[in-house]
Design an enzyme around this catalytic site. Structure first.
Site, PDB file in Angstrom:
ATOM      1  N   LYS A  86     -20.325 103.894  99.743  1.00 14.77           N
ATOM      2  CA  LYS A  86     -19.559 102.705  99.332  1.00 14.77           C
ATOM      3  C   LYS A  86     -19.216 102.852  97.851  1.00 14.77           C
ATOM      4  O   LYS A  86     -20.104 103.029  97.015  1.00 14.77           O
ATOM      5  CB  LYS A  86     -20.374 101.430  99.555  1.00 14.77           C
ATOM      6  CG  LYS A  86     -20.398 100.992 101.014  1.00 14.77           C
ATOM      7  CD  LYS A  86     -21.266  99.759 101.199  1.00 14.77           C
ATOM      8  CE  LYS A  86     -20.624  98.511 100.646  1.00 14.77           C
ATOM      9  NZ  LYS A  86     -21.544  97.355 100.714  1.00 14.77           N
TER      10      LYS A  86
HETATM   11  C1  E4P Z   1     -20.974  94.259 101.794  1.00 10.69           C
HETATM   12  O1  E4P Z   1     -20.388  95.313 101.843  1.00 10.69           O
HETATM   13  C2  E4P Z   1     -20.932  93.403 100.580  1.00 10.69           C
HETATM   14  O2  E4P Z   1     -21.531  94.093  99.539  1.00 10.69           O
HETATM   15  C3  E4P Z   1     -21.612  92.099 100.854  1.00 10.69           C
HETATM   16  O3  E4P Z   1     -21.205  91.601 102.103  1.00 10.69           O
HETATM   17  C4  E4P Z   1     -21.450  91.062  99.774  1.00 10.69           C
HETATM   18  O4  E4P Z   1     -21.971  89.864 100.277  1.00 10.69           O
HETATM   19  P1  E4P Z   1     -22.355  88.618  99.356  1.00 10.69           P
HETATM   20  O5  E4P Z   1     -21.089  88.039  98.813  1.00 10.69           O
HETATM   21  O6  E4P Z   1     -23.055  87.679 100.300  1.00 10.69           O
HETATM   22  O7  E4P Z   1     -23.265  89.132  98.300  1.00 10.69           O
END
Ligand code: E4P
Length: 226
Positions: A86
């Site tokens: 990622k």
């Molecule tokens: C996933 O790839 C993201 O990092 C995550 O869903 C962010 O979620 P949040 O806004 O609840 O921290």
């Protein structure tokens, strides 16, 4: 539609994998930190639960392209199996996406808040883009609308990149995003349970049980067909 688990909680992941049709797990530095344990052991633990075929998305903490690529290569060989690095959408991130793809490493571009960020990541070769629904909703923007336009844009431009919608807090957000034609969502273990809960379902099951019991007592279907 692909459902992924947005968590590094091993118990939560185990439960989801046992009961739900799961395609993989996504993590980010916040999620990993909240598990507060040995990083390598945590990743091995997740891989052991999900197996090699399901996707495991792990985020880089580097900001320069060369370092991002080094982390991607090291993480890929550490966790093995179906792996995606990622990478947040930055200029260095875009450069890293192209290098990672040329080395055969799967890429998810993350921290996506706009349609143009998604398109740029897609043109650089990202396999997935992760737009943040709830964080957009929290700033009185419209997460679902952003996803809708990204999906449309990818279709119009013939892009192969998939939308991995992220940052969900409610069942309604997940439902509306699935109606956009987004290819995948990543959600917390708690939200998985909420997605299938309905009090009328529980009421219906209770009524089936008591009607059955009033005639057949404790005997089950399997007892009656022996
Ligand atoms: C996933 O790839 C993201 O990092 C995550 O869903 C962010 O979620 P949040 O806004 O609840 O921290």
């Amino acid at each position: 539609m692909l459902f992924l688990i947005d968590s590094a909680d091993l118990e939560g992941i185990k439960k989801c994998v046992e009961f739900f049709p799961i395609a993989g797990v996504t993590t980010n530095p916040t999620i990993i930190s909240s598990a507060n344990s040995d990083f390598k052991k945590l990743l091995y633990g997740i891989r052991e639960i999900i197996g090699d075929d399901k996707m495991l998305h792990v985020q880089t903490t580097a900001s320069e392209a060369e370092e991002i690529v080094r982390e991607a290569e090291a993480l890929k060989s550490l966790v093995g199996g179906n792996f995606y690095i990622k990478i947040p959408i930055t200029e260095e991130g875009l450069k890293a996406i192209r290098i990672c793809k040329s080395k055969g490493i799967g890429v998810t571009t993350t921290a996506i808040f706009t349609q143009q960020q998604a398109l740029m990541a897609s043109c650089a070769g990202a396999d997935f883009v992760a737009p943040y629904i709830n964080r957009l909703d929290n700033i009185v923007s419209d997460g679902v609308h952003v996803v809708e336009e990204i999906v449309e844009l990818f279709k119009m431009q013939n892009m192969n990149t998939k939308v991995l919608a992220a940052s969900f807090k409610t069942v309604e957000q997940v439902h509306k995003v699935s109606m956009t034609g987004a290819h995948s969502v990543t959600i917390s273990p708690d939200l998985f349970s909420m997605l299938i809960y309905h009090p009328l379902t529980m009421y219906a099951i209770d009524a089936f049980d008591s009607d059955w019991e009033s005639v057949y007592g404790n005997r089950k279907v399997s007892d009656l067909i022996k």
